[in-house]
Design a protein around this motif. Structure first.
Motif, short mmCIF file in Angstrom:
data_model
loop_
_atom_site.label_atom_id
_atom_site.label_comp_id
_atom_site.label_asym_id
_atom_site.label_seq_id
_atom_site.Cartn_x
_atom_site.Cartn_y
_atom_site.Cartn_z
N PRO A 28 0.84 -1.21 0.00
CA PRO A 28 0.00 0.00 0.00
C PRO A 28 0.88 1.26 0.00
N GLU A 29 0.82 2.02 -1.07
CA GLU A 29 1.75 3.13 -1.27
C GLU A 29 1.64 4.21 -0.19
N LYS A 30 0.43 4.57 0.17
CA LYS A 30 0.23 5.67 1.11
C LYS A 30 0.83 5.35 2.48
N SER A 31 0.55 4.17 3.01
CA SER A 31 1.08 3.79 4.31
C SER A 31 2.58 3.59 4.25
N ARG A 32 3.10 3.10 3.12
CA ARG A 32 4.54 2.91 2.97
C ARG A 32 5.27 4.25 2.96
N GLN A 33 4.74 5.23 2.25
CA GLN A 33 5.37 6.55 2.20
C GLN A 33 5.36 7.24 3.56
N ARG A 34 4.26 7.07 4.28
CA ARG A 34 4.20 7.65 5.63
C ARG A 34 5.22 6.97 6.55
N SER A 35 5.35 5.67 6.41
CA SER A 35 6.33 4.93 7.20
C SER A 35 7.75 5.38 6.88
N ALA A 36 8.03 5.57 5.60
CA ALA A 36 9.35 6.03 5.17
C ALA A 36 9.68 7.40 5.76
N LEU A 37 8.70 8.29 5.72
CA LEU A 37 8.89 9.63 6.26
C LEU A 37 9.20 9.57 7.75
N ASN A 38 8.45 8.76 8.48
CA ASN A 38 8.64 8.69 9.93
C ASN A 38 9.96 8.04 10.31
N LEU A 39 10.38 7.05 9.55
CA LEU A 39 11.69 6.45 9.80
C LEU A 39 12.80 7.48 9.66
N HIS A 40 12.73 8.26 8.60
CA HIS A 40 13.77 9.28 8.39
C HIS A 40 13.69 10.36 9.47
N ARG A 41 12.49 10.75 9.85
CA ARG A 41 12.33 11.75 10.90
C ARG A 41 13.03 11.31 12.19
N ILE A 42 12.80 10.07 12.57
CA ILE A 42 13.37 9.57 13.82
C ILE A 42 14.89 9.50 13.75
N ILE A 43 15.40 8.84 12.72
CA ILE A 43 16.85 8.61 12.63
C ILE A 43 17.61 9.91 12.40
N TYR A 44 17.14 10.70 11.45
CA TYR A 44 17.81 11.98 11.15
C TYR A 44 17.76 12.91 12.36
N GLY A 45 16.61 12.94 13.03
CA GLY A 45 16.46 13.81 14.18
C GLY A 45 17.42 13.45 15.30
N PHE A 46 17.49 12.17 15.64
CA PHE A 46 18.37 11.73 16.72
C PHE A 46 19.83 12.03 16.40
N ILE A 47 20.26 11.66 15.19
CA ILE A 47 21.68 11.79 14.85
C ILE A 47 22.08 13.25 14.66
N SER A 48 21.30 14.02 13.91
CA SER A 48 21.67 15.41 13.64
C SER A 48 21.68 16.24 14.92
N GLN A 49 20.68 16.07 15.77
CA GLN A 49 20.63 16.84 17.00
C GLN A 49 21.78 16.47 17.94
N THR A 50 22.14 15.19 17.94
CA THR A 50 23.26 14.74 18.78
C THR A 50 24.57 15.38 18.35
N LEU A 51 24.84 15.37 17.04
CA LEU A 51 26.12 15.88 16.54
C LEU A 51 26.16 17.41 16.50
N LEU A 52 25.01 18.05 16.39
CA LEU A 52 24.98 19.51 16.45
C LEU A 52 25.35 20.00 17.85
N VAL A 53 24.98 19.22 18.85
CA VAL A 53 25.28 19.59 20.24
C VAL A 53 26.70 19.20 20.61
N ASN A 54 27.16 18.05 20.10
CA ASN A 54 28.48 17.54 20.47
C ASN A 54 29.18 16.97 19.24
N THR A 55 30.09 17.75 18.67
CA THR A 55 30.82 17.33 17.46
C THR A 55 31.60 16.04 17.69
#
Length: 222
Positions: free
Chosen positions: A157-184
């Protein structure tokens, strides 16, 4: 300075020209490991690359253009590595279900960033300083489309898959980027990995339920 797109004065069509542009970019990346981008001069970049100052301006209008290309290539290379790794998992069948599959990919992505964490810390910061909203959106779209592609073997199902993809990236990108922005020079990578896996666990369980439900639905249609 905000730029909407990567402004390259001269696109390298010959192998020598391509090598020159890559040498300039690699020199900039090497200098980034030593100090912030705003402290790096174009002269330092060209000296390290072994080319003249005029050569730099054959390819770039200013340092911001080189920064934009560096960000773009870093994101693009990361996406390509993830895709290759995911394909190897499927070809070698080194996973048991979607949970295991995604967990392995997530851990691989974290390891790739950990290996270049100082560079990524600069990339995340420069992305906010140099990239326009349009450029940022393009990189975000590149990664969400990648996750969508990685989910395709499991979710139709395309709609649920795209939403899942978006949320996966939100979680991973958010955790990693915020961590490294605070502590290089962040070092607690095992803890961060466990935190990201914990944050995605309930989400991935929901994906499992969706996949199972879809499979049952397909069987009932036969």
């Amino acid at each position: 300075m905000k730029i909407s797109d990567i402004q390259v004065r001269r696109k390298p069509r010959q192998s020598r020209a391509k090598l020159t542009q890559e040498a300039l970019q690699e020199s900039f990346v090497r200098l980034l490991h030593e100090r912030a981008a705003h402290d790096i001069t174009i002269r330092e970049i060209t000296d390290l690359a072994g080319v003249g100052l005029g050569t730099f301006y054959e390819y770039f209008s200013n340092k911001e253009d080189l920064i934009a290309l560096t960000i773009h290539r870093q994101v693009k290379n990361n996406a390509a590595d993830l895709k290759i790794y995911a394909q190897s998992l499927i070809e070698l069948s080194t996973y048991h279900d979607i949970s295991d599959y995604l967990s392995q990919i997530i851990q691989f992505q974290i390891q790739q960033i950990q290996q270049q964490h100082v560079l990524w810390a600069h990339i995340f910061l420069l992305e906010r300083q140099v990239s326009s909203q349009e450029s940022y959106q393009k990189h975000y779209q590149l990664m969400t489309e990648l996750w969508d592609e990685l989910l395709q073997p499991f979710m139709q199902p395309e709609k649920s898959r795209q939403r899942s993809a978006l949320n996966l990236h939100r979680i991973i990108y958010g955790f990693i980027s915020q961590t490294l922005l605070v502590n290089t020079h962040f070092k607690e990578w095992e803890d961060l990995t466990q935190d990201i896996l914990a944050a995605t666990q309930s989400f991935i369980c929901n994906l499992n339920a969706t996949v199972f439900s879809h499979a049952i639905s397909k069987k009932s249609d036969i």
